[in-house]
Scaffold this active site. Structure first.
Site, PDB file in Angstrom:
ATOM      1  CD  GLU A  52      -4.529   4.531  -1.551  1.00 54.09           C
ATOM      2  OE1 GLU A  52      -4.775   4.907  -0.404  1.00 54.09           O
ATOM      3  OE2 GLU A  52      -5.305   4.724  -2.497  1.00 54.09           O
TER       4      GLU A  52
ATOM      5  CG  ASP B 269      -1.957   1.089   1.175  1.00 56.58           C
ATOM      6  OD1 ASP B 269      -3.030   0.828   0.609  1.00 56.58           O
ATOM      7  OD2 ASP B 269      -1.692   2.202   1.689  1.00 56.58           O
TER       8      ASP B 269
ATOM      9  CG  ASN C 272      -4.105  11.791  -5.264  1.00 52.69           C
ATOM     10  OD1 ASN C 272      -3.404  11.774  -6.273  1.00 52.69           O
ATOM     11  ND2 ASN C 272      -4.803  10.747  -4.862  1.00 52.69           N
TER      12      ASN C 272
ATOM     13  CG  ASP D 262      -3.814   9.177 -12.051  1.00 55.64           C
ATOM     14  OD1 ASP D 262      -4.255   8.681 -10.989  1.00 55.64           O
ATOM     15  OD2 ASP D 262      -4.531   9.745 -12.899  1.00 55.64           O
TER      16      ASP D 262
END
Length: 407
Positions: free
Chosen positions: A305, A262, A270, A279
């Protein structure tokens, strides 16, 4: 109209239908280059049938006989070109085209031999056999994984080559192939020869159609199971392939481990840099995971993620080393577009399949280990034994936080 004429008409209709089928695949399906060459081959088959019908109208049959031979041989070459495109082999165009010219010249000159001469008949039939064996060699030399359809295709190609090579002897048994080319279609041999041609042409066409349709379905399945951003398996695809890998490992009696990763503080990426850079981090980690994985490993993006990889033939200790190596290497990897001193990190949970466990049990234990890793400061690996979570000694890097630029 003789029986051989009827078979020739059937051959022409079948060739037209097959040309249309391959052209449809060329327009709408995968393997477009292969389908175009195959369609062209069957168009040439139609031309061959037309020339065969026209031979009785010629006083001098040599030109149409040689033309029919050359067109049919060209059809087998086009078919081989389609096979090569389908199986990822470089088409041997130069040798095949040289062979076409050489064989056509030979057939032209052997017309001076007696009509029932074995040499004359061999010169006409053996080039077809050679091209069928060439098709067999193309499929055999492919590095693509072959399934049972490909094996059957090779078998039929070999059988077709043998039937071409045997036709001169069949003609001898049946009393020859007519007193002259104009009377060929009235002979018993013509009926047998055209019938054999229909059977093998149809069998080969249906087999290669089945192979192309198989590829179309495989591509559709792959697209439905692929996460477009990471180009790894999505959750559904990962679970299906993982269960197959676990079943195979259990059958072979080898260990199998699951690693879940993770990305740390992903929401912060973000929020601070924008979703486009988020991304890019996912793409970078996924690419790194693909490069680190072996061919028999199964990797997927199973959440926003969150990533997972099944490692068949790998025990718990080796899986932990894999996770540690991935964690360390990714933590040192610069991400394009992010500040030069910024590094991202990931947390990992590792579990090995125990006897009697299902995939869901393995996934739950690896996820529990990942939860422990996230709770231990992130950027670390935790391992599940099935009873307790084994915590590796934490390092300074294990407890660095994202705001410091260490992920």
């Amino acid at each position: 109209m003789s029986s051989a004429d009827v078979i020739l008409v059937i051959n022409m209709c079948v060739a037209a239908l097959l040309a249309a089928a391959f052209m449809t695949i060329a327009v709408h399906g995968v393997g477009r280059a292969a389908a175009r060459w195959l369609a062209f081959g069957y168009v040439l088959g139609i031309v061959y049938c037309v020339i065969e019908f026209s031979i009785p109208a010629f006083a001098n049959a040599r030109p149409p006989v040689v033309a029919a031979f050359a067109v049919f041989l060209a059809a087998t070459i086009a078919f081989n070109g389609g096979l090569a495109r389908k199986y990822g082999v470089t088409p041997p165009w130069v040798p095949m085209l040289f062979f076409l010219v050489f064989a056509t010249v030979a057939v032209y000159f052997v017309q001076d031999l007696p009509r029932q001469s074995l040499v004359r008949m061999m010169a006409y039939q053996l080039p077809y056999a050679a091209m069928q064996f060439t098709g067999l060699a193309i499929v055999w030399s492919s590095r693509q994984r072959r399934g049972w359809l490909d094996t059957i295709l090779m078998t039929v190609l070999a059988a077709s080559a043998v039937q071409f090579a045997s036709k001169p002897f069949i003609a001898g048994v049946l009393g020859g192939w007519g007193a002259n080319p104009q009377s060929y279609l009235q002979s018993s041999y013509a009926l047998v020869s055209q019938s054999l041609g229909t059977v093998f042409a149809l069998a080969l066409a249906l087999l290669i159609l089945a192979v192309l349709v198989r590829d179309v379905l495989a591509e559709a399945t792959s697209k439905s199971e692929t996460d477009m951003l990471s180009q790894l398996l999505n959750r559904g695809g990962f679970e299906r392939h993982a269960k197959l890998a676990l079943r195979d490992a259990t059958r072979r009696g080898v260990p199998v481990a699951l690693v879940i990763a993770d990305l740390d503080y992903f929401k912060g990426i973000n929020d601070s840099f924008g979703h486009a850079f988020g991304d890019r981090v996912i793409e970078t980690f996924a690419g790194f995971l693909r490069d680190a994985a072996a061919d028999h490993h199964v990797a997927g993006r199973i959440g926003g993620e969150e990533f997972a990889i099944i490692l068949p033939g790998t025990n718990l200790a080796a899986a932990r080393l894999f996770a540690e190596g991935t964690r360390s290497a990714f933590g040192a990897l610069p991400i394009a577009g992010l500040p030069a001193d910024h590094r991202c990190s990931a947390s990992f949970g590792v579990a090995e399949l125990h006897a009697g466990e299902y995939f869901s049990d393995l996934l739950r234990r690896a996820d529990d280990a990942l939860y422990q890793a996230k709770g231990s400061g992130r950027n670390c690996v935790r391992v599940s034994t099935g009873l307790t979570i084994v915590r590796q000694p934490a390092t300074k890097a294990d407890h660095s936080d994202w705001s410091s630029g260490k992920g």
